[in-house]
Design a protein around this motif. Structure first.
Motif, PDB file in Angstrom:
ATOM      1  N   VAL A 153       0.828  -1.208   0.000  1.00  0.00           N
ATOM      2  CA  VAL A 153       0.000   0.000   0.000  1.00  0.00           C
ATOM      3  C   VAL A 153       0.860   1.255   0.000  1.00  0.00           C
ATOM      4  CG1 VAL A 153      -1.682   1.337   1.322  1.00  0.00           C
ATOM      5  CG2 VAL A 153      -1.968  -1.136   1.094  1.00  0.00           C
ATOM      6  N   VAL A 154       1.818   1.336   0.913  1.00  0.00           N
ATOM      7  CA  VAL A 154       2.654   2.534   1.041  1.00  0.00           C
ATOM      8  C   VAL A 154       3.521   2.727  -0.205  1.00  0.00           C
ATOM      9  CG1 VAL A 154       4.507   3.613   2.378  1.00  0.00           C
ATOM     10  CG2 VAL A 154       2.643   2.444   3.552  1.00  0.00           C
ATOM     11  N   SER A 239      -3.498  -0.026  -5.175  1.00  0.00           N
ATOM     12  CA  SER A 239      -2.974  -1.074  -4.282  1.00  0.00           C
ATOM     13  C   SER A 239      -4.086  -2.011  -3.828  1.00  0.00           C
ATOM     14  CB  SER A 239      -2.308  -0.430  -3.063  1.00  0.00           C
ATOM     15  OG  SER A 239      -3.258   0.214  -2.233  1.00  0.00           O
ATOM     16  N   ALA A 240      -5.305  -1.480  -3.606  1.00  0.00           N
ATOM     17  CA  ALA A 240      -6.418  -2.334  -3.178  1.00  0.00           C
ATOM     18  C   ALA A 240      -6.748  -3.371  -4.238  1.00  0.00           C
ATOM     19  CB  ALA A 240      -7.648  -1.472  -2.881  1.00  0.00           C
ATOM     20  N   SER A 241      -6.823  -2.946  -5.491  1.00  0.00           N
ATOM     21  CA  SER A 241      -7.119  -3.889  -6.569  1.00  0.00           C
ATOM     22  C   SER A 241      -6.006  -4.917  -6.709  1.00  0.00           C
ATOM     23  CB  SER A 241      -7.308  -3.128  -7.885  1.00  0.00           C
ATOM     24  OG  SER A 241      -7.641  -4.001  -8.938  1.00  0.00           O
ATOM     25  N   THR A 242      -4.765  -4.472  -6.575  1.00  0.00           N
ATOM     26  CA  THR A 242      -3.621  -5.385  -6.691  1.00  0.00           C
ATOM     27  C   THR A 242      -3.634  -6.437  -5.589  1.00  0.00           C
ATOM     28  OG1 THR A 242      -2.279  -3.650  -7.703  1.00  0.00           O
ATOM     29  CG2 THR A 242      -1.108  -5.496  -6.699  1.00  0.00           C
ATOM     30  N   ILE A 243      -3.862  -6.002  -4.356  1.00  0.00           N
ATOM     31  CA  ILE A 243      -3.850  -6.929  -3.218  1.00  0.00           C
ATOM     32  C   ILE A 243      -4.974  -7.953  -3.352  1.00  0.00           C
ATOM     33  CG2 ILE A 243      -4.274  -7.072  -0.729  1.00  0.00           C
ATOM     34  CD1 ILE A 243      -2.827  -4.339  -0.511  1.00  0.00           C
ATOM     35  N   MET A 244      -6.160  -7.504  -3.742  1.00  0.00           N
ATOM     36  CA  MET A 244      -7.298  -8.417  -3.825  1.00  0.00           C
ATOM     37  C   MET A 244      -7.188  -9.377  -5.008  1.00  0.00           C
ATOM     38  SD  MET A 244     -10.458  -5.961  -2.685  1.00  0.00           S
ATOM     39  CE  MET A 244     -11.552  -7.347  -2.419  1.00  0.00           C
ATOM     40  N   LEU A 245      -6.489  -8.962  -6.058  1.00  0.00           N
ATOM     41  CA  LEU A 245      -6.296  -9.855  -7.193  1.00  0.00           C
ATOM     42  C   LEU A 245      -5.208 -10.882  -6.939  1.00  0.00           C
ATOM     43  CD1 LEU A 245      -6.616  -7.466 -10.270  1.00  0.00           C
ATOM     44  CD2 LEU A 245      -8.096  -9.392  -9.701  1.00  0.00           C
TER      45      LEU A 245
END
Length: 387
Positions: A153-154, A239-245
């Motif tokens: 995220v950071v 980052s949210a889309s990346t983490i969840m994918l």
């Protein structure tokens, strides 16, 4: 697909319509970017464009929660995507407003970014698995998954913040990355008969719509900047889309091996590769000259493109093409079995980028500089046949 198209349209339309209102508010509020020696713009330009983008996100979430199937996706089990985005996004927007107006110190912004990542983790958005070369997936305990999530995220937020150096560059690059993530998730789900309705795909669609709606106001010459209000927000959504994918697809069912499993984590470094290389070269250049690595200069990649005679628009379009090249190549290799499809898309984007770089820029006379007089004895009257 209709749900996603509606979300893209709503996010884009609301962001587009809110931006002029936010611009007036930014001028009244005093949140304007005063030109510095190393800046490209020459007049004070309002910031806070991220407020309009945040409005686009909220509107798209409201519409999505009104769709029965999408409502189930946004509040699936232990993960409440709507609450996570509103709380973490709202926090970063507040910090961004303060920074765009009064310039918040770096430590405070870093603390806010870590807090936003903590909100993600509390709402269930976290990296839980990592693929192994053997084809199996490694389940991460909280002791490893939590710091890794915070790091992603950071790092993503600050990568987007660093990209924001030319009119329309950050919005365009993040828009391309969001479109790539959306295409990756949607096409791969259809290819293997999985459900195409996922929260990660919806976030990528909303992010693409937000950037699309804001870009007409931000493209050169920019009428408004997104500021840290916008760069931190779109970095958070990316980052949210990346983490969840990450971990959404089982490596056992993927025909192209483990590569598709890694695409979400590879995509952000890929689209930010050019700015990051520029940053590393800047650090090396300044330290080699005995200066601080944080000392500003006018030798960045976009400054060099401008010195070659390219306009700001063309410099940004060149960087769009190279980012599109990397993003389309990654998605093509992950989704399509036929190598010629990926090669074809990559070649088209590469040739376009090369042509933009090789086109001879038009040299315009600078303001206040009179045109050169005609040679002696050859006045304009004589050339025109006037006696």
């Amino acid at each position: 697909m209709r749900e996603y198209l509606l979300s893209i349209l709503v996010a884009a339309l609301v962001a587009y319509l809110l931006t002029p209102i936010v611009r007036v508010f930014a001028v009244w509020f005093g949140a304007q970017a005063v030109p510095r020696e190393r800046d490209v713009h020459v007049i004070p330009t309002p910031r806070l464009g991220g407020l309009a983008m945040f409005g686009g996100m909220v509107a798209a979430l409201v519409v999505a929660t009104g769709l029965p199937e999408m409502r189930k996706v946004l509040a699936d089990g232990d993960i409440n995507v709507t609450r996570a985005l509103l709380l973490s996004g709202g926090l970063l927007v507040l910090i961004g407003i303060a920074d765009d107006r009064w310039e918040v110190d770096a430590l405070t912004k870093f603390a806010g970014q870590v807090a936003a990542a903590g909100i993600f983790i509390m709402q269930g958005i976290q990296i839980y698995v990592i693929p192994l070369p053997t084809g199996e997936s490694l389940t991460l305990p909280p002791a490893y998954g939590v710091p890794l999530t915070v790091l992603v995220v950071v790092a993503t937020i600050n990568a987007v913040n660093f990209i924001d150096g030319l009119d329309g560059l950050a919005a365009g690059v993040v828009g391309i990355a969001a479109l790539a993530l959306f295409s990756y998730a949607y096409l791969l789900s259809r290819e293997y008969g999985l459900s195409t309705l996922t929260a990660a795909t919806l976030i990528a669609a909303m992010l693409f719509g937000m950037c699309l709606g804001f870009l007409p106001h931000n493209f050169s010459p920019a009428k408004i900047f997104m500021g840290d209000t916008g760069s931190m927000l779109i970095g958070l959504l990316l980052s949210a889309s990346t983490i969840m994918l990450t971990g959404q697809f089982d490596p056992a069912i993927l025909a192209n091996g483990l590569f598709p499993f890694f695409v979400p984590l590879l995509l952000i470094p890929a689209v930010a590769a050019v700015p990051f290389i520029d940053m590393l070269l800047a650090v090396w250049r300044r330290t080699n000259q005995g200066r601080s690595p944080f000392a500003p200069d006018k030798q960045h990649l976009h400054h060099r493109l401008l010195e070659l005679g390219h306009s700001t628009r063309r410099a940004v379009l060149i960087m769009y093409c190279w980012v599109g090249l990397l993003a389309s190549g990654l998605v093509g290799l992950a989704v399509f079995d036929a190598a010629w499809v990926t090669v074809g898309i990559t070649l088209v984007v590469a040739i376009t980028g090369v042509l933009l770089m090789l086109m001879k820029p038009k040299r315009r006379p600078r303001r206040g500089v009179a045109p050169e007089p005609p040679p002696a004895g050859r006045s304009s009257r004589h050339r025109a046949g006037v006696p």
